[in-house]
Scaffold this motif. Structure first.
Motif, PDB file in Angstrom:
ATOM      1  N   ASP A  15     -23.003  86.681  45.425  1.00 40.10           N
ATOM      2  CA  ASP A  15     -22.933  88.305  45.278  1.00 40.10           C
ATOM      3  C   ASP A  15     -22.488  89.020  46.654  1.00 40.10           C
ATOM      4  O   ASP A  15     -22.060  90.432  45.389  1.00 40.10           O
ATOM      5  N   ALA A  16     -21.748  88.439  46.911  1.00 38.87           N
ATOM      6  CA  ALA A  16     -21.366  88.720  47.689  1.00 38.87           C
ATOM      7  C   ALA A  16     -20.263  89.930  47.112  1.00 38.87           C
ATOM      8  O   ALA A  16     -19.506  90.709  47.796  1.00 38.87           O
ATOM      9  N   ALA A  17     -19.415  89.140  46.507  1.00 36.71           N
ATOM     10  CA  ALA A  17     -18.091  90.427  45.837  1.00 36.71           C
ATOM     11  C   ALA A  17     -18.501  91.218  45.302  1.00 36.71           C
ATOM     12  O   ALA A  17     -18.214  92.110  45.148  1.00 36.71           O
ATOM     13  N   GLY A  18     -19.933  91.270  44.778  1.00 35.28           N
ATOM     14  CA  GLY A  18     -20.324  91.878  43.853  1.00 35.28           C
ATOM     15  C   GLY A  18     -20.774  92.918  44.563  1.00 35.28           C
ATOM     16  O   GLY A  18     -20.552  94.483  44.336  1.00 35.28           O
ATOM     17  N   PHE A  19     -21.308  92.650  45.738  1.00 35.02           N
ATOM     18  CA  PHE A  19     -21.436  93.982  46.653  1.00 35.02           C
ATOM     19  C   PHE A  19     -20.857  94.658  47.251  1.00 35.02           C
ATOM     20  O   PHE A  19     -20.745  95.835  47.105  1.00 35.02           O
ATOM     21  N   ALA A  20     -19.690  93.514  47.387  1.00 32.26           N
ATOM     22  CA  ALA A  20     -18.124  94.615  48.104  1.00 32.26           C
ATOM     23  C   ALA A  20     -18.093  95.410  47.363  1.00 32.26           C
ATOM     24  O   ALA A  20     -17.684  97.204  47.723  1.00 32.26           O
ATOM     25  N   ASN A  21     -17.934  94.966  46.563  1.00 30.97           N
ATOM     26  CA  ASN A  21     -17.800  96.085  44.972  1.00 30.97           C
ATOM     27  C   ASN A  21     -18.130  97.261  44.895  1.00 30.97           C
ATOM     28  O   ASN A  21     -17.435  98.675  44.118  1.00 30.97           O
ATOM     29  N   ALA A  58     -12.935  82.883  50.413  1.00 27.84           N
ATOM     30  CA  ALA A  58     -13.306  81.785  50.079  1.00 27.84           C
ATOM     31  C   ALA A  58     -13.559  82.598  48.863  1.00 27.84           C
ATOM     32  O   ALA A  58     -14.486  84.089  48.660  1.00 27.84           O
ATOM     33  N   ASP A  59     -14.069  82.201  47.533  1.00 22.35           N
ATOM     34  CA  ASP A  59     -14.561  82.699  46.394  1.00 22.35           C
ATOM     35  C   ASP A  59     -15.507  83.776  47.189  1.00 22.35           C
ATOM     36  O   ASP A  59     -16.106  84.478  46.730  1.00 22.35           O
ATOM     37  N   ASP A  60     -16.354  83.253  47.949  1.00 22.37           N
ATOM     38  CA  ASP A  60     -18.090  83.847  48.647  1.00 22.37           C
ATOM     39  C   ASP A  60     -18.062  84.195  49.748  1.00 22.37           C
ATOM     40  O   ASP A  60     -19.085  84.371  50.016  1.00 22.37           O
ATOM     41  N   ARG A  61     -16.910  84.710  50.179  1.00 16.06           N
ATOM     42  CA  ARG A  61     -16.744  84.869  51.641  1.00 16.06           C
ATOM     43  C   ARG A  61     -15.755  85.608  51.883  1.00 16.06           C
ATOM     44  O   ARG A  61     -15.061  85.964  51.530  1.00 16.06           O
ATOM     45  N   PHE A  62     -16.097  86.954  52.186  1.00 16.69           N
ATOM     46  CA  PHE A  62     -15.639  88.280  52.667  1.00 16.69           C
ATOM     47  C   PHE A  62     -15.839  88.750  54.359  1.00 16.69           C
ATOM     48  O   PHE A  62     -16.612  88.855  54.712  1.00 16.69           O
ATOM     49  N   VAL A  63     -14.617  89.379  54.909  1.00 13.85           N
ATOM     50  CA  VAL A  63     -14.511  89.106  55.726  1.00 13.85           C
ATOM     51  C   VAL A  63     -13.783  90.509  55.944  1.00 13.85           C
ATOM     52  O   VAL A  63     -12.696  91.270  55.898  1.00 13.85           O
ATOM     53  N   LEU A  64     -14.717  91.881  56.246  1.00 11.82           N
ATOM     54  CA  LEU A  64     -14.291  93.322  56.680  1.00 11.82           C
ATOM     55  C   LEU A  64     -13.893  93.739  57.902  1.00 11.82           C
ATOM     56  O   LEU A  64     -15.239  93.379  59.409  1.00 11.82           O
ATOM     57  N   VAL A  65     -12.912  93.765  58.539  1.00 11.47           N
ATOM     58  CA  VAL A  65     -12.395  94.426  59.997  1.00 11.47           C
ATOM     59  C   VAL A  65     -12.440  95.852  60.214  1.00 11.47           C
ATOM     60  O   VAL A  65     -12.002  96.532  59.539  1.00 11.47           O
ATOM     61  N   PRO A  66     -13.226  96.215  60.721  1.00 10.79           N
ATOM     62  CA  PRO A  66     -13.485  98.065  61.111  1.00 10.79           C
ATOM     63  C   PRO A  66     -12.471  98.360  61.791  1.00 10.79           C
ATOM     64  O   PRO A  66     -12.290  97.915  62.635  1.00 10.79           O
ATOM     65  N   ARG A  67     -11.799  99.585  61.432  1.00 12.66           N
ATOM     66  CA  ARG A  67     -10.728 100.286  62.393  1.00 12.66           C
ATOM     67  C   ARG A  67     -11.394 101.281  62.904  1.00 12.66           C
ATOM     68  O   ARG A  67     -11.193 102.568  62.321  1.00 12.66           O
TER      69      ARG A  67
END
Length: 263
Positions: A15-21, A58-67
């Motif tokens: 659910d990573a994509a849906g959660f991030a969106n 990856a399809d189920d992996r997102f990396v967020l870089v806070p600025r």
């Protein structure tokens, strides 16, 4: 001079994509694997809690870089909205931000050492364990890519950071926190502070997070500075009443406005 540091936030799970969106301002679902995009997390009043670069590795992996800001606090706050979503939130150790080689604009990759590279076309931004230098800052100031000091967190609205220009907010993807305010500003306008790059002149350096006071009035805030170049530049949010003035006197320093970025 030591390099800028940050910590990344990784979202993994089906659910990573849906959660991030649902939480972030950008349209995360259109992001392909091996690509990155600008984004942000807004509070319910539309103020920017975090400006982010989001890479889908990856399809189920997102990396967020806070600025800017504290990634651990940000991750903890995001965790309050997981509920029943199948997503895991992890925060990295301290990482260095540095200049990288030319790499396709919008492309993202991670090498065997865990270093993340975010392509900008003629250069890239590297986030990893190895230290570097802050040569990237001058380029980001010139392009209007903000890095937020603590004093700016939770105080600025998306137009002040040129977030629509960057694609960091999308108004056709469904609801996200702060959407109503952001959409109102998008469709009706009226926000009176915008992002500007300027050259610093004078013997007194400005500080990130410093309030700009002109003629005794609060006129904006300093976001980031290039301290390496012989001709230092800065990125500021400035009141539109100053838009017709090319050179601004701020105490013992002067700002010569170079560019104004669209909302």
């Amino acid at each position: 001079m030591p390099s800028t540091t940050t910590r990344t936030i990784t979202l993994t799970g089906p659910d990573a994509a849906g959660f991030a969106n649902a939480q972030l301002g950008s349209d995360v679902l259109v992001l392909s694997t091996g690509r990155w995009q600008w984004s942000g997390w807004l509070d319910p009043k539309g103020r920017v809690r975090a400006l982010l670069q989001v890479a889908r590795l990856a399809d189920d992996r997102f990396v967020l870089v806070p600025r800017g800001g504290d990634a651990r606090t940000l991750a903890q706050d995001l965790g309050r909205f997981v509920f029943r979503s199948k997503v895991r939130i992890d925060v990295s150790g301290e990482l260095h931000v540095s200049d990288g080689d030319a790499f396709g604009d919008g492309c993202a990759r991670e090498d065997d050492s865990g270093t993340l590279s975010l392509g900008e076309g003629d250069a890239s931004l590297r986030v990893g364990k190895n230290s570097g230098n802050d040569a990237w800052i001058a380029r980001h100031i010139a392009n209007g890519y903000a890095w937020l000091p603590d004093a700016a967190l939770g105080t600025l609205l998306p137009p002040a950071l040129s977030m629509e220009r960057l694609g960091a907010v999308a108004f056709d993807k469904g609801c996200f926190p702060g959407q109503e305010i952001a959409a109102r500003l998008h469709f009706l306008g009226g926000h009176k502070r915008h992002l500007r790059s300027a050259r610093i002149e004078g013997s007194i350096a400005l500080d990130e997070g410093q309030t700009l006071r002109i003629n005794g009035k609060d006129a904006g805030i300093v976001l980031m500075q290039d301290r390496i170049s012989q001709s230092p530049t800065t990125l500021v949010v400035l009141d539109d009443t100053m838009s017709q003035v090319e050179t601004l006197d701020i105490g013992d320093a002067r700002l010569h406005v170079i560019s104004t970025f669209a909302a």
